[in-house]
Design a protein around this motif. Structure first.
Motif, PDB file in Angstrom:
ATOM      1  N   TRP A  26       3.684  33.542  62.485  1.00 39.03           N
ATOM      2  CA  TRP A  26       3.372  34.120  63.846  1.00 39.03           C
ATOM      3  C   TRP A  26       3.396  33.021  64.762  1.00 39.03           C
ATOM      4  CZ3 TRP A  26       0.122  32.844  67.677  1.00 39.03           C
ATOM      5  CH2 TRP A  26      -1.131  32.327  66.930  1.00 39.03           C
ATOM      6  N   ARG A  27       3.137  31.865  64.658  1.00 36.95           N
ATOM      7  CA  ARG A  27       3.259  30.749  65.571  1.00 36.95           C
ATOM      8  C   ARG A  27       4.732  30.316  65.843  1.00 36.95           C
ATOM      9  NH1 ARG A  27      -1.780  29.364  62.993  1.00 36.95           N
ATOM     10  NH2 ARG A  27      -0.617  28.468  61.168  1.00 36.95           N
ATOM     11  N   TYR A  28       5.782  30.218  64.801  1.00 31.47           N
ATOM     12  CA  TYR A  28       6.842  29.993  64.853  1.00 31.47           C
ATOM     13  C   TYR A  28       7.948  31.378  65.011  1.00 31.47           C
ATOM     14  CZ  TYR A  28       4.681  25.928  63.243  1.00 31.47           C
ATOM     15  OH  TYR A  28       3.750  25.050  62.910  1.00 31.47           O
ATOM     16  N   ASN A  29       7.471  32.511  65.083  1.00 31.64           N
ATOM     17  CA  ASN A  29       8.275  33.502  65.304  1.00 31.64           C
ATOM     18  C   ASN A  29       8.559  33.586  66.634  1.00 31.64           C
ATOM     19  OD1 ASN A  29       9.488  35.972  65.499  1.00 31.64           O
ATOM     20  ND2 ASN A  29       7.707  37.130  64.460  1.00 31.64           N
ATOM     21  N   PRO A  30       9.905  33.587  67.063  1.00 33.55           N
ATOM     22  CA  PRO A  30      10.432  33.619  68.619  1.00 33.55           C
ATOM     23  C   PRO A  30      10.306  34.740  69.064  1.00 33.55           C
ATOM     24  CG  PRO A  30      12.263  33.317  67.093  1.00 33.55           C
ATOM     25  CD  PRO A  30      11.117  33.291  66.228  1.00 33.55           C
ATOM     26  N   GLY A  35       6.814  36.169  75.639  1.00 33.56           N
ATOM     27  CA  GLY A  35       6.115  35.959  76.932  1.00 33.56           C
ATOM     28  C   GLY A  35       6.484  34.382  77.260  1.00 33.56           C
ATOM     29  N   ALA A  36       6.165  33.681  76.593  1.00 35.82           N
ATOM     30  CA  ALA A  36       6.656  32.214  76.598  1.00 35.82           C
ATOM     31  C   ALA A  36       7.990  31.979  76.845  1.00 35.82           C
ATOM     32  CB  ALA A  36       5.677  31.404  75.627  1.00 35.82           C
ATOM     33  N   LEU A  37       8.648  32.622  76.120  1.00 33.49           N
ATOM     34  CA  LEU A  37      10.167  32.398  76.160  1.00 33.49           C
ATOM     35  C   LEU A  37      10.535  32.894  77.657  1.00 33.49           C
ATOM     36  CD1 LEU A  37      11.563  33.767  72.793  1.00 33.49           C
ATOM     37  CD2 LEU A  37      11.537  31.267  73.651  1.00 33.49           C
ATOM     38  N   ALA A  38      10.074  33.975  78.161  1.00 40.69           N
ATOM     39  CA  ALA A  38      10.346  34.343  79.407  1.00 40.69           C
ATOM     40  C   ALA A  38       9.820  33.465  80.576  1.00 40.69           C
ATOM     41  CB  ALA A  38       9.708  35.787  79.707  1.00 40.69           C
ATOM     42  N   VAL A  39       8.766  32.806  80.358  1.00 38.17           N
ATOM     43  CA  VAL A  39       8.284  31.761  81.383  1.00 38.17           C
ATOM     44  C   VAL A  39       9.421  30.648  81.369  1.00 38.17           C
ATOM     45  CG1 VAL A  39       6.512  30.388  81.745  1.00 38.17           C
ATOM     46  CG2 VAL A  39       6.138  32.486  81.311  1.00 38.17           C
ATOM     47  N   VAL A  40       9.638  30.197  80.238  1.00 36.65           N
ATOM     48  CA  VAL A  40      10.729  28.930  79.998  1.00 36.65           C
ATOM     49  C   VAL A  40      11.941  29.149  80.613  1.00 36.65           C
ATOM     50  CG1 VAL A  40      11.887  27.532  78.333  1.00 36.65           C
ATOM     51  CG2 VAL A  40       9.467  27.967  78.177  1.00 36.65           C
ATOM     52  N   LEU A  41      12.395  30.523  80.251  1.00 42.18           N
ATOM     53  CA  LEU A  41      13.707  30.870  80.837  1.00 42.18           C
ATOM     54  C   LEU A  41      13.644  31.152  82.372  1.00 42.18           C
ATOM     55  CD1 LEU A  41      14.786  33.406  78.301  1.00 42.18           C
ATOM     56  CD2 LEU A  41      15.696  31.354  78.675  1.00 42.18           C
ATOM     57  N   LEU A  42      12.643  31.406  82.918  1.00 35.93           N
ATOM     58  CA  LEU A  42      12.279  31.684  84.206  1.00 35.93           C
ATOM     59  C   LEU A  42      12.230  30.202  84.952  1.00 35.93           C
ATOM     60  CD1 LEU A  42      11.884  33.438  86.923  1.00 35.93           C
ATOM     61  CD2 LEU A  42       9.324  32.925  86.486  1.00 35.93           C
ATOM     62  N   ALA A  88      19.454  35.909  78.728  1.00 29.47           N
ATOM     63  CA  ALA A  88      18.419  35.718  77.745  1.00 29.47           C
ATOM     64  C   ALA A  88      17.238  36.273  78.424  1.00 29.47           C
ATOM     65  CB  ALA A  88      18.308  34.198  77.489  1.00 29.47           C
ATOM     66  N   ILE A  89      16.840  36.311  79.547  1.00 24.02           N
ATOM     67  CA  ILE A  89      15.779  36.592  80.335  1.00 24.02           C
ATOM     68  C   ILE A  89      15.856  38.070  80.157  1.00 24.02           C
ATOM     69  CG2 ILE A  89      16.220  36.480  82.710  1.00 24.02           C
ATOM     70  CD1 ILE A  89      13.404  35.239  83.071  1.00 24.02           C
ATOM     71  N   ILE A  90      16.893  38.646  80.544  1.00 23.00           N
ATOM     72  CA  ILE A  90      16.982  39.974  80.696  1.00 23.00           C
ATOM     73  C   ILE A  90      16.759  40.746  78.980  1.00 23.00           C
ATOM     74  CG2 ILE A  90      18.599  42.158  80.873  1.00 23.00           C
ATOM     75  CD1 ILE A  90      17.933  40.897  83.436  1.00 23.00           C
ATOM     76  N   VAL A  91      17.064  40.064  78.004  1.00 22.86           N
ATOM     77  CA  VAL A  91      16.846  40.471  76.801  1.00 22.86           C
ATOM     78  C   VAL A  91      15.518  40.383  76.333  1.00 22.86           C
ATOM     79  CG1 VAL A  91      17.650  39.677  74.271  1.00 22.86           C
ATOM     80  CG2 VAL A  91      19.541  40.017  75.866  1.00 22.86           C
ATOM     81  N   VAL A  92      14.915  39.311  76.658  1.00 25.52           N
ATOM     82  CA  VAL A  92      13.498  38.861  76.340  1.00 25.52           C
ATOM     83  C   VAL A  92      12.726  39.895  77.099  1.00 25.52           C
ATOM     84  CG1 VAL A  92      11.670  37.187  76.684  1.00 25.52           C
ATOM     85  CG2 VAL A  92      13.820  36.486  75.495  1.00 25.52           C
ATOM     86  N   ARG A  95      13.012  43.095  75.654  1.00 25.21           N
ATOM     87  CA  ARG A  95      12.114  43.123  74.328  1.00 25.21           C
ATOM     88  C   ARG A  95      10.792  43.436  74.599  1.00 25.21           C
ATOM     89  NH1 ARG A  95       8.044  41.692  71.265  1.00 25.21           N
ATOM     90  NH2 ARG A  95       8.550  41.545  69.098  1.00 25.21           N
ATOM     91  N   MET A  96      10.255  42.643  75.623  1.00 23.66           N
ATOM     92  CA  MET A  96       8.663  42.695  75.857  1.00 23.66           C
ATOM     93  C   MET A  96       8.608  44.295  76.361  1.00 23.66           C
ATOM     94  SD  MET A  96       8.168  39.056  77.770  1.00 23.66           S
ATOM     95  CE  MET A  96       7.059  39.734  78.902  1.00 23.66           C
TER      96      MET A  96
END
Length: 103
Positions: A26-30, A35-42, A88-92, A95-96
């Protein structure tokens, strides 16, 4: 039809998430870290957007884009990065929202 589409997308995302969870911890599952991906993309969108804001001239839009495209290392790369990060942020985010509302 929208409810059917939402159900299909939610089921598909759950199946992809389950497959990724089996393949990775789970730690490596993108998909688990959306949520972290959305922050990085933002943050990436803010940084590239500020650069594009500084370089782009509203009075001469065609010339501004041509000047950006003429610089392959910074101009093209930043424009492309900004474009794909916005997709990508739209997709993420979708998904959330889908997984959060289906829980």
């Amino acid at each position: 039809t929208d409810d059917a589409y939402e159900t299909i997308v939610a089921d598909l995302l759950r199946a992809i998430d389950a497959a990724c969870h089996r393949a990775f911890d789970w730690r490596y599952n993108p998909l688990h870290q959306s949520g972290a991906l959305a922050v990085v993309l933002l943050v990436l969108l803010i940084v590239t957007g500020l650069y594009l804001l500084v370089v782009y001239r509203v009075a001469t839009p065609w010339e501004s884009v041509a000047r950006l495209q003429a610089d392959p290392w910074l101009g093209r790369w930043v424009r492309t990065l900004h474009r794909y990060a916005s997709d990508a942020i739209i997709v993420v985010g979708r998904r959330m929202n889908t997984c959060r509302s289906s829980s």
